[in-house]
Design a protein around this motif. Structure first.
Motif, PDB file in Angstrom:
ATOM      1  N   LEU A 124      55.563  22.921  69.168  1.00  0.00           N
ATOM      2  CA  LEU A 124      56.938  23.358  68.905  1.00  0.00           C
ATOM      3  C   LEU A 124      57.418  22.896  67.539  1.00  0.00           C
ATOM      4  CD1 LEU A 124      58.580  22.763  72.407  1.00  0.00           C
ATOM      5  CD2 LEU A 124      57.886  24.931  71.384  1.00  0.00           C
ATOM      6  N   LEU A 125      57.000  21.683  67.138  1.00  0.00           N
ATOM      7  CA  LEU A 125      57.370  21.208  65.802  1.00  0.00           C
ATOM      8  C   LEU A 125      56.757  22.088  64.716  1.00  0.00           C
ATOM      9  CD1 LEU A 125      57.105  17.315  66.156  1.00  0.00           C
ATOM     10  CD2 LEU A 125      59.173  18.695  65.998  1.00  0.00           C
ATOM     11  N   ARG A 126      55.479  22.444  64.900  1.00  0.00           N
ATOM     12  CA  ARG A 126      54.824  23.318  63.916  1.00  0.00           C
ATOM     13  C   ARG A 126      55.493  24.693  63.869  1.00  0.00           C
ATOM     14  NH1 ARG A 126      50.049  21.031  66.131  1.00  0.00           N
ATOM     15  NH2 ARG A 126      49.735  22.927  67.377  1.00  0.00           N
ATOM     16  N   LEU A 127      55.839  25.225  65.043  1.00  0.00           N
ATOM     17  CA  LEU A 127      56.490  26.532  65.074  1.00  0.00           C
ATOM     18  C   LEU A 127      57.867  26.498  64.405  1.00  0.00           C
ATOM     19  CD1 LEU A 127      55.619  27.771  68.673  1.00  0.00           C
ATOM     20  CD2 LEU A 127      54.688  28.607  66.512  1.00  0.00           C
ATOM     21  N   SER A 128      58.604  25.406  64.584  1.00  0.00           N
ATOM     22  CA  SER A 128      59.921  25.309  63.941  1.00  0.00           C
ATOM     23  C   SER A 128      59.791  25.235  62.428  1.00  0.00           C
ATOM     24  CB  SER A 128      60.663  24.082  64.467  1.00  0.00           C
ATOM     25  OG  SER A 128      59.978  22.892  64.120  1.00  0.00           O
ATOM     26  N   ALA A 183      57.254  26.458  60.686  1.00  0.00           N
ATOM     27  CA  ALA A 183      56.814  27.788  60.241  1.00  0.00           C
ATOM     28  C   ALA A 183      57.967  28.788  60.255  1.00  0.00           C
ATOM     29  CB  ALA A 183      55.679  28.282  61.131  1.00  0.00           C
ATOM     30  N   ALA A 184      58.875  28.695  61.248  1.00  0.00           N
ATOM     31  CA  ALA A 184      60.011  29.614  61.303  1.00  0.00           C
ATOM     32  C   ALA A 184      60.948  29.402  60.115  1.00  0.00           C
ATOM     33  CB  ALA A 184      60.763  29.423  62.618  1.00  0.00           C
ATOM     34  N   LYS A 185      61.173  28.148  59.741  1.00  0.00           N
ATOM     35  CA  LYS A 185      62.024  27.882  58.573  1.00  0.00           C
ATOM     36  C   LYS A 185      61.400  28.455  57.296  1.00  0.00           C
ATOM     37  CE  LYS A 185      64.206  23.664  60.315  1.00  0.00           C
ATOM     38  NZ  LYS A 185      64.343  22.201  60.116  1.00  0.00           N
ATOM     39  N   PHE A 186      60.088  28.261  57.147  1.00  0.00           N
ATOM     40  CA  PHE A 186      59.406  28.789  55.959  1.00  0.00           C
ATOM     41  C   PHE A 186      59.467  30.320  55.936  1.00  0.00           C
ATOM     42  CE2 PHE A 186      55.495  30.279  53.881  1.00  0.00           C
ATOM     43  CZ  PHE A 186      55.691  29.722  52.615  1.00  0.00           C
ATOM     44  N   ARG A 187      59.274  30.947  57.107  1.00  0.00           N
ATOM     45  CA  ARG A 187      59.312  32.398  57.187  1.00  0.00           C
ATOM     46  C   ARG A 187      60.709  32.928  56.865  1.00  0.00           C
ATOM     47  NH1 ARG A 187      58.105  32.697  62.123  1.00  0.00           N
ATOM     48  NH2 ARG A 187      55.919  32.191  61.852  1.00  0.00           N
ATOM     49  N   GLU A 188      61.724  32.225  57.303  1.00  0.00           N
ATOM     50  CA  GLU A 188      63.095  32.641  57.012  1.00  0.00           C
ATOM     51  C   GLU A 188      63.389  32.576  55.510  1.00  0.00           C
ATOM     52  OE1 GLU A 188      67.637  31.425  58.391  1.00  0.00           O
ATOM     53  OE2 GLU A 188      65.887  30.339  59.161  1.00  0.00           O
ATOM     54  N   LYS A 189      62.911  31.535  54.844  1.00  0.00           N
ATOM     55  CA  LYS A 189      63.099  31.435  53.398  1.00  0.00           C
ATOM     56  C   LYS A 189      62.409  32.581  52.661  1.00  0.00           C
ATOM     57  CE  LYS A 189      63.682  26.423  53.137  1.00  0.00           C
ATOM     58  NZ  LYS A 189      63.093  25.149  52.613  1.00  0.00           N
ATOM     59  N   GLN A 190      61.191  32.915  53.107  1.00  0.00           N
ATOM     60  CA  GLN A 190      60.470  34.019  52.466  1.00  0.00           C
ATOM     61  C   GLN A 190      61.199  35.345  52.649  1.00  0.00           C
ATOM     62  OE1 GLN A 190      57.822  33.827  50.498  1.00  0.00           O
ATOM     63  NE2 GLN A 190      57.719  31.607  50.726  1.00  0.00           N
ATOM     64  N   GLN A 191      61.756  35.559  53.842  1.00  0.00           N
ATOM     65  CA  GLN A 191      62.489  36.803  54.078  1.00  0.00           C
ATOM     66  C   GLN A 191      63.732  36.895  53.201  1.00  0.00           C
ATOM     67  OE1 GLN A 191      63.261  36.900  58.267  1.00  0.00           O
ATOM     68  NE2 GLN A 191      61.139  37.405  58.818  1.00  0.00           N
ATOM     69  N   VAL A 192      64.437  35.784  53.021  1.00  0.00           N
ATOM     70  CA  VAL A 192      65.626  35.777  52.155  1.00  0.00           C
ATOM     71  C   VAL A 192      65.242  36.121  50.717  1.00  0.00           C
ATOM     72  CG1 VAL A 192      67.429  34.306  51.178  1.00  0.00           C
ATOM     73  CG2 VAL A 192      66.921  34.195  53.616  1.00  0.00           C
ATOM     74  N   LYS A 193      64.113  35.563  50.236  1.00  0.00           N
ATOM     75  CA  LYS A 193      63.662  35.877  48.881  1.00  0.00           C
ATOM     76  C   LYS A 193      63.308  37.357  48.728  1.00  0.00           C
ATOM     77  CE  LYS A 193      61.870  31.291  47.704  1.00  0.00           C
ATOM     78  NZ  LYS A 193      60.660  30.495  47.354  1.00  0.00           N
ATOM     79  N   GLU A 194      62.630  37.911  49.734  1.00  0.00           N
ATOM     80  CA  GLU A 194      62.273  39.327  49.668  1.00  0.00           C
ATOM     81  C   GLU A 194      63.513  40.217  49.648  1.00  0.00           C
ATOM     82  OE1 GLU A 194      59.690  40.091  52.880  1.00  0.00           O
ATOM     83  OE2 GLU A 194      57.995  38.940  52.044  1.00  0.00           O
ATOM     84  N   VAL A 195      64.531  39.895  50.431  1.00  0.00           N
ATOM     85  CA  VAL A 195      65.767  40.687  50.445  1.00  0.00           C
ATOM     86  C   VAL A 195      66.453  40.633  49.087  1.00  0.00           C
ATOM     87  CG1 VAL A 195      68.079  40.827  51.448  1.00  0.00           C
ATOM     88  CG2 VAL A 195      66.097  40.489  52.931  1.00  0.00           C
ATOM     89  N   GLN A 196      66.459  39.465  48.464  1.00  0.00           N
ATOM     90  CA  GLN A 196      67.071  39.345  47.144  1.00  0.00           C
ATOM     91  C   GLN A 196      66.325  40.173  46.100  1.00  0.00           C
ATOM     92  OE1 GLN A 196      67.170  35.139  46.398  1.00  0.00           O
ATOM     93  NE2 GLN A 196      68.942  34.779  47.742  1.00  0.00           N
TER      94      GLN A 196
END
Length: 349
Positions: A266-270, A272-285
């Protein structure tokens, strides 16, 4: 000197006969005045400290599997020093099954067992068992602190008998009541044990917080009856309670228990989810920057307040303008401009 030795010999014999108790048929000889002058002995031998018999023959076997770290080894040593009725054994191989421990306890003449099982060199499990018929409980050990690393101010007598203090929740639920009886039989030192001392100067506390059992060891100070922590300290997270010793039907399973593997996942998934969210924000920008701008349609009313500018007459230059001299030095350029101005003034005059 020889005559004195001969005279002293029968006196010693008489003294021995007088000390020996007379039989039923013999008459008690009368003592002379000299024999009555010996003063009686004033000292007396004190009775033994423990006048009772060692009836409770509880013996606890404390050992572990291979692969434990240094902290677990020190924790085992601390428990052995605090429990004079404990015994030690060599480490058990990982390939062996757990029910083999019952035979080891039988060979060591032990009816209770504390077994530490290490997995992945980072997870520590503790088994508390009543051999060979059960029941047994499996715990996950967390937040281990040994006597060496705590450096507490308290201190207790080696081999003294502890008091056991339990949280009131132990009497409210059945599985906690079973664990309470198991703790009492394992951690309490039997009365009149040969290796124990007839003193009570420390307390083992078992408190329940956050669905876990917290173990603490405190010293009782004689002056004001206050408590000072000695150590060691650890937290037990209950996993299962079995009917048999190291196996058998499951009597209770903790619904709040989460395995260490699941916790790490669960720690690894959390993360990874934070990293994935940052990447999505960069792509939207990036998409917003690359996207075409929306043009607003012209408003016909904007021209109402505009005033047309005056049109200037178009001048047609027929003479070729004079070429300006290219001068790198600014001072020379200024001199040339002054000369031209002087010529113009002269011609006008």
């Amino acid at each position: 000197m020889a005559a004195k030795r001969k005279r002293a010999a029968p006196a010693a014999g008489k003294a021995k006969r007088a000390r020996s108790a007379p039989s039923a048929g013999e008459a008690v000889p009368e003592r002379g005045p000299r024999e009555h002058s010996v003063p009686p002995q004033e000292y007396s031998i004190p009775p033994p400290v423990s006048q009772g018999k060692w009836k409770n023959k509880e013996r606890v076997l404390i050992f572990s599997s291979r692969g434990i770290n240094f902290r677990t080894r020190h924790l085992m040593q601390d428990l052995k020093t605090l429990m004079p009725h404990s015994k030690a054994d060599t480490k058990m191989d990982r390939k062996d099954q757990l029910f083999v421990i019952n035979e080891v306890c039988e060979m060591k003449n032990c009816n209770k067992c504390i077994f530490f099982e290490a997995k992945k060199k980072q997870d520590l499990y503790m088994w508390l068992s009543n051999t060979p018929h059960g029941p047994s409980a499996k715990f996950l050990v967390q937040n281990v602190h040994t006597l060496a690393e705590l450096k507490m101010t308290g201190n207790c007598l080696r081999g003294s008998r502890p008091l056991l203090s339990f949280d009131p929740i132990f009497d409210q639920e059945p599985h906690y009541a079973l664990l309470k009886e198991l703790f009492i039989q394992i951690f309490s030192t039997p009365q009149y044990h040969p290796k124990s001392q007839p003193f009570v100067d420390h307390v083992f506390t078992f408190s329940i917080t956050d669905e876990r059992i917290w173990f603490r060891n405190y010293q009782i100070i004689e002056e004001d009856a206050s408590l000072v922590e000695i150590g060691p300290r650890f937290v037990l997270n209950l996993i299962k309670i079995f009917q048999g010793s190291f196996g058998g039907p499951t009597l209770y399973e903790n619904p709040h228990y989460q395995s260490p593997n699941m916790h790490r996942r669960l720690l690894r998934l959390s993360v990874a989810a934070k990293f994935r969210e940052k990447q999505q924000v960069k792509e939207v920008q990036k998409i917003k920057k690359k996207g075409t701008k929306v043009l607003v349609e012209e408003d016909p009313t904007e021209v109402v307040f505009e005033t047309p500018a005056e049109e200037k007459p178009v001048e047609i230059q027929l003479v070729k303008p004079e070429s300006k001299p290219i001068v790198k030095d600014k001072k020379k350029l200024r001199k040339i401009q002054r000369k031209k101005q002087k010529k113009l003034f002269r011609t006008e005059g």
